[in-house]
Design an enzyme around this catalytic site. Structure first.
Site, PDB file in Angstrom:
ATOM      1  NE  ARG A  59      -2.409  -1.222   3.638  1.00 47.15           N
ATOM      2  CZ  ARG A  59      -2.434  -2.725   3.924  1.00 47.15           C
ATOM      3  NH1 ARG A  59      -3.353  -3.558   3.124  1.00 47.15           N
ATOM      4  NH2 ARG A  59      -2.157  -2.906   4.603  1.00 47.15           N
ATOM      5  CD  GLU A  96       2.121 -10.513  17.609  1.00 52.61           C
ATOM      6  OE1 GLU A  96       1.235  -9.602  16.759  1.00 52.61           O
ATOM      7  OE2 GLU A  96       1.010 -10.472  18.807  1.00 52.61           O
TER       8      GLU A  96
HETATM    9  P1  AMP Z   1       4.956  -2.330  11.520  1.00 52.28           P
HETATM   10  O1  AMP Z   1       5.695  -3.054  10.706  1.00 52.28           O
HETATM   11  O2  AMP Z   1       4.606  -3.263  12.234  1.00 52.28           O
HETATM   12  O3  AMP Z   1       4.195  -0.957  11.818  1.00 52.28           O
HETATM   13  O4  AMP Z   1       3.456  -2.553  10.765  1.00 52.28           O
HETATM   14  C1  AMP Z   1       3.312  -2.427   9.320  1.00 52.28           C
HETATM   15  C2  AMP Z   1       2.895  -2.863   7.867  1.00 52.28           C
HETATM   16  O5  AMP Z   1       1.846  -3.577   8.340  1.00 52.28           O
HETATM   17  C3  AMP Z   1       2.640  -1.638   7.479  1.00 52.28           C
HETATM   18  O6  AMP Z   1       2.730  -1.897   5.638  1.00 52.28           O
HETATM   19  C4  AMP Z   1       0.902  -2.080   6.672  1.00 52.28           C
HETATM   20  O7  AMP Z   1       0.430  -1.916   5.957  1.00 52.28           O
HETATM   21  C5  AMP Z   1       0.543  -3.031   8.050  1.00 52.28           C
HETATM   22  N1  AMP Z   1       0.332  -2.539   9.029  1.00 52.28           N
HETATM   23  C6  AMP Z   1       0.091  -3.012  10.277  1.00 52.28           C
HETATM   24  N2  AMP Z   1      -1.235  -2.780  11.078  1.00 52.28           N
HETATM   25  C7  AMP Z   1      -2.256  -2.316  10.410  1.00 52.28           C
HETATM   26  C8  AMP Z   1      -3.338  -2.250  10.370  1.00 52.28           C
HETATM   27  N3  AMP Z   1      -4.079  -2.259  11.906  1.00 52.28           N
HETATM   28  N4  AMP Z   1      -4.052  -1.503   9.318  1.00 52.28           N
HETATM   29  C9  AMP Z   1      -3.525  -1.461   8.238  1.00 52.28           C
HETATM   30  N5  AMP Z   1      -2.480  -2.557   7.816  1.00 52.28           N
HETATM   31  C10 AMP Z   1      -1.454  -3.038   9.271  1.00 52.28           C
END
Ligand code: AMP
Length: 172
Positions: A59, A96
Site C-alpha cells: 500500500r 510478531e
Molecule cells: P509494523 O511493522 O508493525 O509497523 O506494520 C506496518 C505494516 O503493516 C504496514 O506496511 C501496514 O500496511 C501493515 N499494517 C500493520 N497494522 C495494520 C493495520 N492495523 N491496518 C492496516 N495495515 C496494517
C-alpha cells in the site's frame, strides 16, 4: 482531514483476532479525498528537495507513487522477498511471529540521493525501521518518512531514532 478519516474503514479482527485493520480502499476510490490526502502528505516536504520516494510494498506503493509525482521525485519500490530479479540489497526484520524482509535493486538509489520513505500505516514500527535500514544500506540520504495513519498505542515511533522527521496525517 475529517473527511479523509471518515473514508478509512476500521475492520475488527482482520486478518487475525484482536487486530483492527485500517482499510484505505474507500479513500482511494474517492477522487477528491485521495487527491487531498496526497497533497497533505506532500506538504511537509515541499522545499526539502526530495529526489527519491521509497514506497513500502504494497500500500506504500499507492501513496508513494502519487507523492513522488507531486514532489517531482523518482519512485523506488521496497519489495517483499523474491519479487525482484538479482542483484538486490535486503534487510530482514522481526514480526510478531517469524521474520520478514524488504528488498530493493542494489543500484536503486544514487549515493547521497535525498530520500523519503512512505507507507500507509505505522503500527509497531518494524517495517519502517527496516525500510530506513535499507535506504541507508543503499547509500541514500534519508530526509524523512510519511505515513497516512499512525497507530499511536503501538508505539512504533519509539523505533524511529534520531532527528529525522516522521510525519503522520492521522493518529489513532
Ligand atoms: P509494523 O511493522 O508493525 O509497523 O506494520 C506496518 C505494516 O503493516 C504496514 O506496511 C501496514 O500496511 C501493515 N499494517 C500493520 N497494522 C495494520 C493495520 N492495523 N491496518 C492496516 N495495515 C496494517
Amino acid at each position: 482531514m475529517r473527511q479523509i478519516q471518515a473514508l478509512i474503514r476500521a475492520v475488527p479482527d482482520f486478518p487475525q483476532p484482536g487486530i483492527v485493520f485500517r482499510d484505505i480502499t474507500p479513500l482511494l476510490a474517492d477522487a477528491g479525498s485521495f487527491a487531498r490526502c496526497v497533497d497533505a502528505l506532500a506538504e511537509p516536504w515541499q522545499g526539502s528537495e526530495v529526489q527519491a520516494v521509497c514506497g513500502i510494498e504494497s500500500r506504500g506503493f499507492i501513496f508513494g507513487a502519487a507523492l513522488a509525482q507531486k514532489l517531482h521525485a523518482g519512485f523506488v519500490p521496497l519489495r517483499k522477498p523474491d519479487k525482484l530479479p538479482p542483484p538486490v540489497v535486503a534487510v530482514d526484520y522481526q514480526l510478531e511471529y517469524g521474520v520478514d524482509r524488504l528488498e530493493a535493486r542494489n543500484d536503486a538509489l544514487r549515493p547521497g540521493e535525498r530520500t523519503l520513505i512512505v507507507d500507509d500505516v505505522l503500527a509497531t514500527g518494524g517495517t519502517m525501521a527496516a525500510a530506513r535500514a535499507l535506504v541507508e544500506k543503499l547509500g541514500g540520504a534519508l530526509v524523512g518518512a510519511s505515513v497516512v495513519i499512525e497507530l499511536a498505542a503501538l508505539q512504533g515511533r519509539a523505533r524511529w531514532q534520531g532527528d529525522t522527521p516522521l510525519e503522520a496525517l492521522l493518529r489513532y
